[in-house]
Design a protein around this motif. Structure first.
Motif, PDB file in Angstrom:
ATOM      1  N   ALA A  14      48.814  46.331  41.884  1.00  0.00           N
ATOM      2  CA  ALA A  14      48.668  45.044  40.806  1.00  0.00           C
ATOM      3  C   ALA A  14      48.916  45.434  39.418  1.00  0.00           C
ATOM      4  O   ALA A  14      48.838  46.687  39.009  1.00  0.00           O
ATOM      5  N   TRP A  15      49.481  44.594  38.922  1.00  0.00           N
ATOM      6  CA  TRP A  15      49.691  44.470  37.349  1.00  0.00           C
ATOM      7  C   TRP A  15      48.682  44.031  36.570  1.00  0.00           C
ATOM      8  O   TRP A  15      48.095  42.787  37.024  1.00  0.00           O
ATOM      9  N   GLU A  16      48.295  44.497  35.455  1.00  0.00           N
ATOM     10  CA  GLU A  16      47.209  44.060  34.494  1.00  0.00           C
ATOM     11  C   GLU A  16      47.844  43.869  33.230  1.00  0.00           C
ATOM     12  O   GLU A  16      48.363  45.056  32.730  1.00  0.00           O
ATOM     13  N   LEU A  17      47.733  42.761  32.573  1.00  0.00           N
ATOM     14  CA  LEU A  17      48.649  42.367  31.499  1.00  0.00           C
ATOM     15  C   LEU A  17      48.008  43.077  30.127  1.00  0.00           C
ATOM     16  O   LEU A  17      48.602  43.795  29.426  1.00  0.00           O
ATOM     17  N   VAL A  18      46.502  42.613  30.003  1.00  0.00           N
ATOM     18  CA  VAL A  18      46.051  43.129  28.809  1.00  0.00           C
ATOM     19  C   VAL A  18      44.438  43.520  29.449  1.00  0.00           C
ATOM     20  O   VAL A  18      43.807  42.762  30.181  1.00  0.00           O
ATOM     21  N   GLY A  19      44.021  44.778  29.055  1.00  0.00           N
ATOM     22  CA  GLY A  19      42.660  45.038  29.489  1.00  0.00           C
ATOM     23  C   GLY A  19      41.622  44.504  28.494  1.00  0.00           C
ATOM     24  O   GLY A  19      41.716  44.445  27.190  1.00  0.00           O
ATOM     25  N   THR A  65      54.158  41.723  43.647  1.00  0.00           N
ATOM     26  CA  THR A  65      53.047  42.297  43.217  1.00  0.00           C
ATOM     27  C   THR A  65      52.000  41.403  42.585  1.00  0.00           C
ATOM     28  O   THR A  65      52.339  40.560  41.696  1.00  0.00           O
ATOM     29  N   LEU A  66      50.743  41.449  43.011  1.00  0.00           N
ATOM     30  CA  LEU A  66      49.690  40.960  42.486  1.00  0.00           C
ATOM     31  C   LEU A  66      49.584  41.205  40.820  1.00  0.00           C
ATOM     32  O   LEU A  66      49.907  42.022  40.401  1.00  0.00           O
ATOM     33  N   VAL A 121      43.819  37.777  40.813  1.00  0.00           N
ATOM     34  CA  VAL A 121      42.737  38.702  40.838  1.00  0.00           C
ATOM     35  C   VAL A 121      42.061  38.642  40.009  1.00  0.00           C
ATOM     36  O   VAL A 121      42.600  38.863  38.754  1.00  0.00           O
ATOM     37  N   VAL A 122      40.771  38.384  39.747  1.00  0.00           N
ATOM     38  CA  VAL A 122      39.915  38.343  38.408  1.00  0.00           C
ATOM     39  C   VAL A 122      39.055  39.655  38.452  1.00  0.00           C
ATOM     40  O   VAL A 122      38.857  40.294  39.523  1.00  0.00           O
ATOM     41  N   GLN A 123      38.568  39.877  37.406  1.00  0.00           N
ATOM     42  CA  GLN A 123      37.655  41.046  37.068  1.00  0.00           C
ATOM     43  C   GLN A 123      36.373  40.603  36.350  1.00  0.00           C
ATOM     44  O   GLN A 123      36.008  39.722  35.781  1.00  0.00           O
ATOM     45  N   TYR A 124      35.453  41.764  36.672  1.00  0.00           N
ATOM     46  CA  TYR A 124      34.137  41.525  35.745  1.00  0.00           C
ATOM     47  C   TYR A 124      33.972  43.193  35.265  1.00  0.00           C
ATOM     48  O   TYR A 124      34.136  44.013  36.510  1.00  0.00           O
ATOM     49  N   HIS A 125      33.521  43.338  34.270  1.00  0.00           N
ATOM     50  CA  HIS A 125      33.187  44.838  33.748  1.00  0.00           C
ATOM     51  C   HIS A 125      31.788  45.174  33.288  1.00  0.00           C
ATOM     52  O   HIS A 125      31.059  43.983  33.008  1.00  0.00           O
ATOM     53  N   ASP A 126      31.148  45.799  34.072  1.00  0.00           N
ATOM     54  CA  ASP A 126      29.824  45.978  34.359  1.00  0.00           C
ATOM     55  C   ASP A 126      29.175  47.214  33.627  1.00  0.00           C
ATOM     56  O   ASP A 126      29.300  48.461  33.804  1.00  0.00           O
TER      57      ASP A 126
END
Length: 380
Positions: free
Chosen positions: A185-190, A235-236, A265-270
């Protein structure tokens, strides 16, 4: 992803709230078929088989001090990828600064090419992050609200360690690496957020969050995502949200931005809730974001799990805490988990998030990662 009756009811309620914010379901921009990694409400699939990925954030993989300015210590790429359990996932920095030769000032893709080549040689999967929110290991500049409005499309004259706008860097990177069989997958901005800076350093305690922050972030994902999908239809695209109530993704805004047709795809940072599977509150906690992801029919990847260890705690205890956390998150419907952060040179005498080559967390990655029939939670 398991969807219970309660979750389904929550999905209906959330959909109504989303409509009030101006969002909705859009499927016209869904990825074209043919990618190795696909996403659905059930989670991920790799090569057509259910996949629950685990792995590491290894941000410094493209560091090569003989070429670029680097970001952390250099990594023996073959050793790293060969040590990973099969079908693991690694998230790493594909920042513009790491593609510039610090001696010539010109583009030099050698270190990045080496990362993809090593991952491909060992059949491991990658999420490249194209830029950081805080500017670390890039130009050192925090990306404020205006950057998401139009700053991403322009080149700042004299900006350090850059040769082009983020828009042009995205085009360049996607064109170069879109054919890699290791690209998940591509992630644009962290960790994107549309805060407004109020001092020269953009200190976190002085930033403001102005009205319309969520719309600005949604517009960015719609526009920048269009650029990516036009060049790489299969690609996602994952949104690297922190998920803790940051500007632009607070409460229902998280779902509104995530409803972009260019967020697959979404994310969460723990962080900061050691051993707790579902941290956070009722508005911005992981349980709430899992409900929002289910309402959208999109998987949620816990893209960073970090716990301090070393001088402050035993790494064995950390492994136990994170194992319990991942088990609970998987049971709750999360689609995968990545740990923060692998480093080749851990500092055991300091209190850090470092995960070295012999850390017991490698066993946790192997324990929970799965691929093949029977590994996906059954829908109820």
């Amino acid at each position: 992803m398991t969807v219970t009756r309660i979750t389904k009811l929550a999905a209906v309620i959330a959909t109504v709230a989303l409509a009030a914010l101006g969002g909705g379901f859009v499927s016209a921009a869904a990825p074209a078929p043919g990618a190795r990694v696909t996403a659905s409400s059930d989670g991920f699939a790799l090569d057509g088989q259910p996949w629950w990925p685990t792995g590491f954030n290894a941000y410094q993989l493209a560091t090569n001090w003989s070429v670029n300015w680097g970001c952390g210590a250099m990594v023996d790429l073959d050793s790293y990828f060969s040590a990973l359990p099969p079908h693991s996932l690694t998230r790493f920095n594909l920042f513009q600064a790491l593609a510039i030769n610090r001696f010539t000032g010109q583009l030099d893709f050698g270190p990045m090419d080496a990362v993809f080549a090593a991952a491909e040689a060992h059949d491991q999967m990658l999420i490249p992050v194209l830029a950081p929110q805080d500017g670390a290991c890039e130009d050192g500049v925090f990306k404020g609200r205006q950057w998401y409005v139009d700053g991403w499309t322009t080149m700042t004259p004299g900006a350090p360690r850059t040769l082009m706008s983020f828009q042009d860097w995205t085009r360049t990177a996607v064109d170069r690496f879109r054919g890699s069989p290791s690209l998940a997958a591509w992630e644009l901005v962290g960790e994107p957020e549309t805060s407004t800076c109020t001092d020269a350093d953009c200190s976190w305690w002085t930033r403001s969050c102005e009205p319309g922050a969520a719309q600005v972030l949604r517009d960015f994902f719609d526009a920048a995502g269009t650029e990516v999908r036009a060049r790489d239809p299969r690609t996602l695209i994952t949104a690297g949200f922190t998920g803790g109530g940051q500007c632009g993704t607070q409460g229902d805004e998280y779902q509104f931005v995530s409803a972009s047709p260019y967020v697959d795809v979404v994310q969460y940072h723990d962080y900061g809730a050691d051993g707790v599977p579902l941290p956070g509150d009722q508005w911005n906690g992981l349980a709430r974001h899992l409900e929002q992801a289910a309402a959208l029919g999109k998987p949620l990847l816990v893209g960073e799990i970090g716990e301090l260890a070393g001088s402050c705690a035993a790494i064995e205890d950390r492994a136990s805490h994170i194992g319990a956390k991942i088990q609970g998150q998987r049971d709750a419907g999360a689609a995968g988990a990545l740990l923060w952060a692998f480093v080749p040179d851990p500092r055991p005498a300091e209190c850090t998030y470092d995960i070295g080559p012999t850390d017991p967390l490698w066993g946790v990655v192997e324990q929970f990662g799965s691929w093949g029939s029977g590994t996906a939670p059954a829908e109820t």
